[in-house]
Design an enzyme around this catalytic site. Structure first.
Site, mmCIF file in Angstrom:
data_model
loop_
_atom_site.group_PDB
_atom_site.id
_atom_site.type_symbol
_atom_site.label_atom_id
_atom_site.label_comp_id
_atom_site.label_asym_id
_atom_site.label_seq_id
_atom_site.Cartn_x
_atom_site.Cartn_y
_atom_site.Cartn_z
ATOM 1 C CD GLU A 172 -1.812 -2.328 1.686
ATOM 2 O OE1 GLU A 172 -0.627 -2.582 2.008
ATOM 3 O OE2 GLU A 172 -2.752 -3.125 1.838
ATOM 4 C CG PHE A 176 -10.465 -8.846 11.041
ATOM 5 C CD1 PHE A 176 -9.246 -9.280 11.547
ATOM 6 C CD2 PHE A 176 -10.662 -8.877 9.661
ATOM 7 C CE1 PHE A 176 -8.252 -9.748 10.702
ATOM 8 C CE2 PHE A 176 -9.667 -9.337 8.806
ATOM 9 C CZ PHE A 176 -8.469 -9.779 9.334
ATOM 10 C CD GLN A 177 -7.801 -6.645 7.441
ATOM 11 O OE1 GLN A 177 -8.671 -6.388 6.627
ATOM 12 N NE2 GLN A 177 -6.636 -7.189 7.112
ATOM 13 C CE LYS A 207 -17.344 -5.763 2.756
ATOM 14 N NZ LYS A 207 -16.770 -7.088 3.056
ATOM 15 C CG MET A 248 23.040 11.656 3.837
ATOM 16 S SD MET A 248 24.309 12.722 3.116
ATOM 17 C CE MET A 248 23.417 13.410 1.715
#
Lengths: 156, 565
Positions: free
Chosen positions: B50, B112-113, B162, B474
């Site tokens: 993602e 959940f999630q 949802k 760096m």
């Protein structure tokens, strides 16, 4: 630069998350909040948040600009000529002198708000500095609990 | 027209003219993915993480100047996207990120999630929404695109439960937004612009300080005109490379921590800073009390909060760079006497002769600066260059001949390693006719290396030039300078076989150790039309110079290249 106390009013859209956006801004950018009060503005879909803060000139300027940048913010007022008031409630044991407490509260624009079997509740409404004096003076009456309401202000 | 919330999201994306969406499906966003499957108006690119989806949308936005769109699911899908969102936020890039959320009835139950997406993203989005009813969804989508691209651009998150994407309702996509509390000021105050013009005419040593806002505003052409007409020298920040054009004689170069001598000295000695969309970042200013010490400051910025945030400003102008410069030019045109600044230009010319941007080339080993310059000769204006974060990023900014805005795409503000490859994928989707090259390091590239699969699957032929010094370069450089060469956790000697890694995913790989091999690999990679890794072994201990040590004054630069063994 010297840190100064400032009272800032923010007029915002009264919607979910808006208080979190304002307080989160102070947390994220390390600004100081001394008090914050919020309530809906009658007959609108807006709320007014009154914030007392401290910071140097640059910080105060950033605070007002960052507040203004929030999408739901309509107006930011950095108060100069204002009337500011704060409410405080103090609970004393019933054994203390009721008349003394009443006179004390009256001296700070208040009075007795409630009396019960075991306690008496005094209420004052005054400038924040004077509310502080009141709390000092009330100490000799063995206060059980003190609740300060936070500052509200209106520009003259 | 009646449709589901998921369909409304697709219709909004179509109405906004978005050609490509980047994303990754999951439980809470599945309704929307079902609608994506059924339509053919926009393309969806499945990244393999993602974070990469958001960076790709970001690269798409930076290359095209349009809004980028990314789509992720709830919980970990969203949290993976946060780095991408924060990257876009810091560089003011217009994105709309749509995230799935658990159904309304489950919000607050640790479902959940489930994660508080609006809470987490509040401080790294320009604005965010948790959609609570289907009725408000079309308005929220319209506002999201509008807020993302207007004023100072930035990412906007729309978190959609949802059950709302599954619900059916009436769809009407508003043609305009109604946001009385959000009115960006583009015009600039005329009185302030007049005052600024007067200050420019009276200055002896004025300096144009050009920031990323000039790119975002599409102001490159007009800024060049301003510089040309007034003959005022200019410095660019990391974010504005390309605005003036590499061959422009008025361009001194990049300023700041790794800016060249003439640029930093110009800023230290100027008597009038004309800041166009720059924000006085600490990597630019060095020690603030010494920054532009002798100068008055004109600051043009669309975000009032940027003005006088770090330095005192004498001429604040809130407005769009392009609009303000367009108003400024006629005020100067008649009265400007370009010879007035001749002495100043001569001084700066001598500074540049004294310490030009140089490196010691070698016949034994490829110097990273040579690789960048050579790349510039080989592809030049024809390429879009993205980069990751570290030494390679600075060398690219110093040595690539950027000729136009939107040609240089890098994570300047947040400094996100892993940005370059997915951003290149997004840029290539936005501008397919250009060659897109990600200049990266052996540290950064591994942070989104899974995107080899995305690029191979969708035949997105971006070329990753890995300037490989087997170090987290760096950090290693700072350890050399400031930590007595204690190379704590920066030695990357253990490496994958880059060629095999690229090929295992369907790309093509090259190992390069000589200049001839470099040329051959770049030319072949362009011809192959495949995602490529060009692994370039470079001088291991090369440092990025000049360097202003963190917190030091701009005029105190480390200039010397000492060869280290």
């Amino acid at each position: 630069m010297e840190a100064v106390r400032r009272v800032i009013s923010v007029v915002v859209l009264n919607e979910a998350q808006v208080l979190a956006r304002v307080s989160g801004l102070f947390a994220a950018r390390g600004y100081n909040i001394e008090s914050l009060t919020v309530a809906p503005i009658p007959e609108t879909d807006m709320s007014r948040i009154t914030i007392v803060t401290k910071g140097n000139k640059r910080v105060i300027e950033q605070i007002t600009k960052q507040l203004h940048k929030l999408i739901p913010t309509f107006k930011v007022i950095e108060h100069e000529e204002m009337v500011e008031k704060e409410l405080a409630l103090i609970k004393f044991p019933i054994e203390e002198s009721l008349s003394d407490i009443q006179v004390l509260c009256q001296a700070y624009n208040g009075g007795i708000a409630n009396v019960g079997e075991k306690m008496v509740i005094g209420m004052v409404t005054d400038e924040p500095a004077r509310v502080k004096h009141f709390i000092e003076a009330a100490k000799r009456y063995s206060p059980i609990e003190i609740v300060r309401g936070g500052v509200v202000a209106i520009e003259r | 027209m009646k449709m589901s919330g998921a369909q409304m999201i697709c219709e909004a994306i179509i109405a906004e003219g978005i050609k490509t969406v980047f994303g990754y499906p999951g439980g809470a966003i599945m309704n929307v993915y079902d609608e994506i499957y059924k339509q053919n108006k926009f393309e969806h690119i499945l990244t393999r993480h993602e974070q990469a989806a958001v960076h790709a949308a970001d690269g798409y936005a930076r290359a095209s100047g349009e809004v980028g769109v990314a789509m992720v699911t709830s919980g970990p899908g969203f949290t993976n996207a946060v780095t991408g969102i924060a990257t876009a936020y810091t560089d003011s890039i217009p994105l709309v990120v749509i995230s799935g959320q658990v159904p309304l009835s489950l919000i607050g139950t640790d479902g959940f999630q489930e994660i508080d997406a609006v809470g987490i993203s509040r401080s790294c989005t320009k604005h965010n929404y948790l959609v609570r009813t289907l009725e408000e969804l079309p308005r929220v989508l319209k506002e999201a695109f509008y807020i993302a691209r207007s004023g100072r651009p930035g990412p906007v998150l729309v978190d959609v439960p949802k059950d709302i994407t599954g619900e059916i309702g009436e769809f009407f996509y508003p043609s305009e937004v109604n946001l009385p509390s959000y009115k960006p000021n583009y015009k600039g105050n005329n009185r302030q612009i007049h005052k600024a013009a007067k200050a420019i005419l009276e200055a002896k040593k004025p300096l144009l300080y050009i920031g990323g806002g000039a790119v975002l505003s599409g102001a490159a052409e007009i800024v060049r005109e301003l510089a040309w007409m007034t003959q005022i020298p200019a410095v660019e920040t990391l974010m504005s490379r390309g605005v003036m054009g590499a061959k422009n004689p008025l361009l001194l170069g990049m300023l700041g921590m790794h800016g060249n001598y003439a640029s930093n000295m110009a800023m230290s000695e100027t008597d009038l800073v004309i800041s166009l969309g720059a924000r006085f970042d600490d990597r630019v200013t060095g020690k603030l009390s010494e920054f532009a010490k002798y100068a008055d400051v004109i600051h043009v910025d669309i975000d009032p909060a940027n003005i006088a945030k770090l330095v005192d400003v004498d001429y604040p102008i809130v407005g769009d760079i392009k609009t303000v410069v367009e108003k400024l030019i006629p005020l100067l045109k008649e009265e400007i006497r370009t010879e007035r600044y001749q002495v100043w230009r001569d001084i700066l010319g001598r500074y540049d002769e004294l310490h030009p941007l140089l490196y010691n080339d070698s016949d034994e080993v490829i110097k990273p600066q040579w690789a960048i310059e050579r790349l510039g000769e080989l592809v030049g204006e024809q390429a879009i260059i993205t980069s990751d974060v570290g030494q390679h990023q600075m060398w690219a900014a110093q040595f690539y001949p950027f000729d136009r805005p939107n040609q240089w795409i890098n994570s300047g503000g947040l400094g996100t390693m892993g940005f370059g490859f997915p951003a290149a994928i997004g840029a290539k989707k936005a501008v397919p006719e250009k060659t897109v090259i990600n200049i990266t390091g052996d540290g950064s590239i591994l942070m989104n290396v899974q995107e080899l699969v995305t690029a191979a699957e969708h035949r997105i032929p971006v070329i990753n030039v890995i300037l490989n010094n087997h170090f987290l370069g760096m950090v290693r450089q700072w350890q050399t300078f400031f930590y007595d060469k204690r190379y704590s956790e920066t030695d990357l000697s253990y490496q994958p076989n880059w060629k095999m890694l690229a090929e295992a995913c369907g790309g093509i790989g090259y190992d390069v150790t000589t200049k001839e091999e470099f040329d051959a690999a770049i030319k072949d990679a362009i011809a192959q039309d495949k995602v490529a890794f060009v692994n370039v072994a470079i001088a291991r201990l090369e440092n990025v110079l000049p360097m202003v040590p963190s917190g030091g004054a701009l005029y105190n630069m480390l200039l010397e290249h000492k060869e280290e063994k």
